[in-house]
Design an enzyme around this catalytic site. Sequence first.
Site, PDB file in Angstrom:
ATOM      1  N   HIS A  64       0.878  -1.179   0.000  1.00 11.04           N
ATOM      2  CA  HIS A  64       0.000   0.000   0.000  1.00 11.04           C
ATOM      3  C   HIS A  64       0.914   1.228   0.000  1.00 11.04           C
ATOM      4  CE1 HIS A  64      -3.508  -2.490   1.411  1.00 11.04           C
ATOM      5  NE2 HIS A  64      -2.542  -3.177   2.000  1.00 11.04           N
ATOM      6  N   ARG A  66      -0.091   4.366  -0.773  1.00 10.41           N
ATOM      7  CA  ARG A  66      -0.820   5.535  -0.229  1.00 10.41           C
ATOM      8  C   ARG A  66      -1.021   6.702  -1.185  1.00 10.41           C
ATOM      9  NH1 ARG A  66      -2.782   2.299   3.450  1.00 10.41           N
ATOM     10  NH2 ARG A  66      -1.508   1.936   5.267  1.00 10.41           N
ATOM     11  N   ASN A  96      -6.754   0.563  -2.063  1.00 10.99           N
ATOM     12  CA  ASN A  96      -7.450   1.326  -1.012  1.00 10.99           C
ATOM     13  C   ASN A  96      -6.769   2.659  -0.741  1.00 10.99           C
ATOM     14  OD1 ASN A  96      -5.262  -0.106   0.062  1.00 10.99           O
ATOM     15  ND2 ASN A  96      -6.126  -0.168   2.108  1.00 10.99           N
ATOM     16  N   HIS A 235      -2.812 -12.605   3.204  1.00 11.56           N
ATOM     17  CA  HIS A 235      -2.408 -12.608   4.631  1.00 11.56           C
ATOM     18  C   HIS A 235      -3.214 -13.563   5.526  1.00 11.56           C
ATOM     19  CE1 HIS A 235      -5.554  -9.650   4.299  1.00 11.56           C
ATOM     20  NE2 HIS A 235      -4.787  -8.607   4.145  1.00 11.56           N
ATOM     21  N   ASP A 306       2.370  -6.945   2.692  1.00  8.71           N
ATOM     22  CA  ASP A 306       1.272  -6.085   3.156  1.00  8.71           C
ATOM     23  C   ASP A 306       1.835  -4.782   3.725  1.00  8.71           C
ATOM     24  OD1 ASP A 306      -1.228  -5.129   3.632  1.00  8.71           O
ATOM     25  OD2 ASP A 306      -1.667  -6.426   5.333  1.00  8.71           O
TER      26      ASP A 306
HETATM   27  O1  DOR Z   1      -3.550  -3.808   8.502  1.00  9.07           O
HETATM   28  C1  DOR Z   1      -3.900  -3.520   7.378  1.00  9.07           C
HETATM   29  N1  DOR Z   1      -3.580  -2.349   6.819  1.00  9.07           N
HETATM   30  N2  DOR Z   1      -4.643  -4.401   6.685  1.00  9.07           N
HETATM   31  C2  DOR Z   1      -5.246  -4.049   5.532  1.00  9.07           C
HETATM   32  O2  DOR Z   1      -6.004  -4.824   5.026  1.00  9.07           O
HETATM   33  C3  DOR Z   1      -5.039  -2.716   4.961  1.00  9.07           C
HETATM   34  C4  DOR Z   1      -3.806  -2.097   5.452  1.00  9.07           C
HETATM   35  C5  DOR Z   1      -3.746  -0.620   5.163  1.00  9.07           C
HETATM   36  O3  DOR Z   1      -3.946  -0.247   4.008  1.00  9.07           O
HETATM   37  O4  DOR Z   1      -3.482   0.165   6.065  1.00  9.07           O
END
Ligand code: DOR
Length: 442
Positions: A64, A66, A96, A235, A306
């Site tokens: 991610h 951001r 996301n 995960h 992750d």
């Molecule tokens: O802990 C997590 N953080 N699990 C997720 O599914 C998303 C991720 C995030 O984008 O912060």
Amino acid sequence: MSVAFDTVIHGGTLVTHYTTEKSDIGISEGKITAIGTVPKSTAKENIDARGLHVLPGVIDSQVHFREPGNEHKEDMESGSKAAILGGVTTVFEMPNTAPPTTTVASFNDKLSRARGRYLCDYGFFIGACEENIRDLSTLEKLPGCVGVKIFMGSSTGTLLIPDDHLLREVLASGTRRAAVHAEDEERLNARLPIRNSGGGPELHPQWRDVKTALLATERLIKLARICERPVHVLHITTRDEIAFLRNAGDIATAECTPQHLTLSAPECYEHLGTYAQMNPPIRDEEHRMGLWQGIADGTVNVIGSDHAPHTKAEKDLGYPDSPSGMPGVQTLLPIMLDHVNAGRLTLERLVELTSAGPSQLYGTTQKGIIKIGYDADLTLVDLNRKMTISKDWIASKCGWSPFLEKKVKGWPVATILRGNVVMRDDQIIGGPIGKAVAFGNP
Ligand code: DOR
């Protein structure tokens, strides 16, 4: 002898997911063009890899970064710097962001932001949401798209497919393997009083309990079989899911993170507090051992980090206001090499989990394997180097890691992306040459 190669990597021990052997590698125009004994005189540049292991470039298939929306936590440049410093040559980035990547416009926005900014190669996921279900079969075929990501339980961001009705529609819309965050939303909501009962992050695995994960994974596999849609369960955190997925190889593949394979409750919450909070949560030793069983018996197909950075200020808000997630793209390989040195898996199995596995599962055409004609993405590692993971080395904007001060044995010493040395001895070399990854028959 005339010059035949741009670069030759000499004298290293080449490791693939099925073999380990001493071999040189010849590279021309960014591709692997020779494997075997290659005379030094045939290259413009020679890289001495004696004493090192040469792995196919590591693919971190769950990060991610951001951008757009939360660049104060990470952006494409900082995230991809962290990647190459950690020996990662390709990342697959999750949808996301803010806004989420759910339309052609938001997908193309990510692609145009990435051009000239990424230091490693990349692919982007499309997020499934109620509004785009009918478009998913088209969206998943966009060039540079890794596939569809489904959040069955709420996590960071707004993406959510909360029930079987919508999940079935999503699975019926498209054919490529879909990546899934499997936690049961109804159960999460019903158990919110546990989260809000006034305790600290040790409540996190009680709220998001084993049954929350198992229930969602069982629902997913049932519908995936009905829809004949291959799925990848991200995960995995429970021994129970490993046991269940052991018999679901017809339709499902599975992923673990280095965090869940390394940390365990209650110690992680005592030592790291909210910095150990992630979704799905870190659980106790029994489950950690169950995950290692899945690594040993082949149930787990991929290790992804992750990488989910949040700032220290955000993490310091205190549970349950603290966001879930830890950075991990830079530490994935050092942590896993340390596990190799401790005898928990072989280097060949690690390569299967971090290069060939993600490449095959998502259908890249040029990555993850040391093979003539493939991209010359290589990670050179010194299996004997002892290092301490230090704050100074961390490139992520968040500036921390759950593994700070951890001593590890085994370290990436060079990252080669399409024939270009982009990291050597912990230093970044050159600029942002990252490109979008090609996927076959999407
Ligand atoms: O802990 C997590 N953080 N699990 C997720 O599914 C998303 C991720 C995030 O984008 O912060």
